[in-house]
Design an enzyme around this catalytic site. Structure first.
Site, PDB file in Angstrom:
ATOM      1  N   HIS A  55      20.506 -67.257  75.432  1.00 52.37           N
ATOM      2  CA  HIS A  55      19.226 -67.279  76.150  1.00 52.37           C
ATOM      3  C   HIS A  55      18.407 -68.491  75.719  1.00 52.37           C
ATOM      4  O   HIS A  55      17.776 -69.162  76.532  1.00 52.37           O
ATOM      5  CB  HIS A  55      18.406 -66.033  75.828  1.00 52.37           C
ATOM      6  CG  HIS A  55      18.978 -64.748  76.336  1.00 52.37           C
ATOM      7  ND1 HIS A  55      19.547 -63.807  75.516  1.00 52.37           N
ATOM      8  CD2 HIS A  55      19.071 -64.239  77.591  1.00 52.37           C
ATOM      9  CE1 HIS A  55      19.943 -62.767  76.225  1.00 52.37           C
ATOM     10  NE2 HIS A  55      19.690 -63.010  77.497  1.00 52.37           N
ATOM     11  N   GLN A  65      20.075 -52.486  88.870  1.00 56.75           N
ATOM     12  CA  GLN A  65      21.405 -53.101  88.737  1.00 56.75           C
ATOM     13  C   GLN A  65      22.325 -52.306  87.808  1.00 56.75           C
ATOM     14  O   GLN A  65      23.437 -52.735  87.536  1.00 56.75           O
ATOM     15  CB  GLN A  65      21.298 -54.560  88.296  1.00 56.75           C
ATOM     16  CG  GLN A  65      20.783 -54.786  86.891  1.00 56.75           C
ATOM     17  CD  GLN A  65      20.518 -56.274  86.632  1.00 56.75           C
ATOM     18  OE1 GLN A  65      19.549 -56.844  87.109  1.00 56.75           O
ATOM     19  NE2 GLN A  65      21.394 -56.920  85.872  1.00 56.75           N
TER      20      GLN A  65
HETATM   21  O1  PAF Z   1      21.745 -61.756  83.794  1.00 58.62           O
HETATM   22  C1  PAF Z   1      20.787 -60.970  83.653  1.00 58.62           C
HETATM   23  O2  PAF Z   1      20.241 -60.813  82.558  1.00 58.62           O
HETATM   24  C2  PAF Z   1      20.282 -60.184  84.848  1.00 58.62           C
HETATM   25  O3  PAF Z   1      21.323 -59.828  85.693  1.00 58.62           O
HETATM   26  C3  PAF Z   1      19.171 -60.901  85.626  1.00 58.62           C
HETATM   27  C4  PAF Z   1      19.669 -62.196  86.249  1.00 58.62           C
HETATM   28  C5  PAF Z   1      18.001 -61.214  84.702  1.00 58.62           C
HETATM   29  C6  PAF Z   1      18.652 -60.017  86.756  1.00 58.62           C
HETATM   30  O4  PAF Z   1      18.115 -58.835  86.273  1.00 58.62           O
END
Ligand code: PAF
Length: 299
Positions: A37, A61
Site C-alpha cells: 500500500h 465485495q
Molecule cells: O483492492 C482492494 O483493496 C479493494 O478491492 C478496493 C479496490 C479498495 C475496492 O474496495
C-alpha cells in the site's frame, strides 16, 4: 493530513485542489496497510498535487461466508503509515456514508473479464469492487488511480470499466510487492499461522517453475497449468491456475505476446493469490515477477 469521514468534506478538499490547478491522485484501499500500500501512496505522491487514500472495508465485495467481519483493521497504524507516505486526505467513510440507502440498486458489471479466475470462486466479488470504485471515482474525481498488480484481474476489470464508461481517470497498475522469501504482500497474510506462513512461498515457487519451463521453450499453456498444479503441495490447496492474455484476460492455448500466469490457493483461513506477467516473442522471454521490498516485516 486531513482525515475525513463525509463525502461533502472529501469533495470540498478535492474541488479546492482542482481549482488551484493541482492534479488529484487516488489510492483506494481496504486498510491494514503494508509496504505494498505504501508503495502505491508514494507513487501517487510523486505524480500528483493532491493525494487521496480511501480506507473502506467494502461489504458488497464479500460473499456469504467470506471474511468480512474478520478482515484485519488498525486505523491508528494506518493513519501513521498514510501520513508518513505524504498522503493529503485519508477518506474513512462508514458503511452508512457509502451506502446510505442500503446496498445500491445501481451496480456496475464488467462482462467477460470478471469470469473465471477469482470470479469463479467469488461470483459477486467484482460487481462489488467495480460499483464501489465507480462511486469513489465519482466522489474523488481523480486524474490517476493506483492499484497493486497482485490483484491482476481487479486492475484489468477496473481499467475496462473506466474505458467503457469514459471515466476521465488513468488506471495505473503498480508492481506486485513481495516479501524476501517471495510471498506476495497481502493484508490477509495476517491470518497465517507460523507453519502456514512457512509453507506460503510454495505458491510463488510454482510460478517460478512455470517461468523456468517457458524460458526453456515450453509454449503450451496446458503444460504450464499442469506443471503448476503438480508442484503446489499441501498445506496449500490450489484453487486455480490460469494462463490468460494480459490485457483482455482471454484464456490462452499457445503462449505468445504478453500474458499472466495467475494462481489462487487456500492456506488455512487465508486465500492467497499471486501472479507473474510474461512476454514471449519467439525465443525471447521477459518475466515481471514484481519487486521485493524488505520492510515492515510484521505484516
Ligand atoms: O483492492 C482492494 O483493496 C479493494 O478491492 C478496493 C479496490 C479498495 C475496492 O474496495
Amino acid at each position: 493530513m486531513n482525515v475525513v469521514e463525509s463525502v461533502a468534506d472529501l469533495r470540498a478538499q478535492c474541488d479546492a485542489a482542482r481549482v488551484a490547478g493541482r492534479r488529484v491522485g487516488f489510492v483506494p484501499t481496504m486498510g491494514y496497510f503494508h509496504v505494498g500500500h505504501r508503495s502505491l501512496m508514494e507513487r501517487a505522491r510523486a505524480e500528483n498535487g493532491l493525494v487521496v487514500v480511501s480506507l473502506f472495508v467494502n461489504p458488497t465485495q464479500f460473499g456469504p461466508g467470506e471474511d468480512l467481519s474478520a478482515y484485519p483493521r488498525d486505523l491508528e497504524a494506518d493513519t501513521r503509515v498514510a501520513e508518513a507516505a505524504g498522503v493529503d486526505v485519508l477518506f474513512v467513510p462508514s458503511v452508512d456514508v457509502m451506502y446510505p440507502d442500503g446496498p445500491p440498486r445501481t451496480t456496475v458489471h464488467v462482462a467477460g473479464l470478471t469470469e473465471g479466475m477469482c470470479g469463479a470462486a467469488r461470483p459477486t466479488h467484482f460487481d462489488g469492487v467495480t460499483t464501489v470504485v465507480a462511486k469513489l471515482f465519482s466522489m474523488v474525481g481523480p486524474c490517476r488511480a493506483y492499484f497493486g498488480r497482485k490483484d491482476f484481474q481487479q486492475v484489468a476489470v477496473v481499467r475496462r470499466m473506466a474505458i467503457d464508461l469514459d471515466l476521465p481517470v488513468e488506471v495505473i497498475g503498480c508492481p506486485l510487492v513481495r516479501e524476501p522469501d517471495g510471498v506476495a504482500r497481502s493484508s490477509r497474510n495476517a491470518y497465517l499461522t507460523a507453519p502456514e506462513r512457512a509453507a506460503a512461498p510454495g505458491l510463488h515457487a510454482a510460478l517460478g517453475a512455470a517461468a523456468d519451463r517457458i524460458r526453456a521453450g515450453e509454449r503450451r499453456a496446458e503444460a504450464i497449468r499442469e506443471l503448476v498444479a503438480s508442484v503446489v503441495e499441501a498445506p496449500l490447496e490450489l484453487e486455480y491456475v490460469e494462463v490468460r492474455d494480459a490485457t483482455d484476460l482471454v484464456s490462452l492455448d499457445e503462449l505468445a505476446g504478453s500474458f499472466v500466469i495467475a494462481v489462487a490457493a487456500r492456506l488455512g483461513r487465508a486465500r492467497l493469490i499471486d501472479n507473474i506477467v510474461m512476454e514471449v516473442d519467439g525465443a525471447a522471454v521477459e518475466v515481471d515477477d514484481g519487486v521485493i521490498i524488505d520492510q515492515d516485516a510484521a505484516r
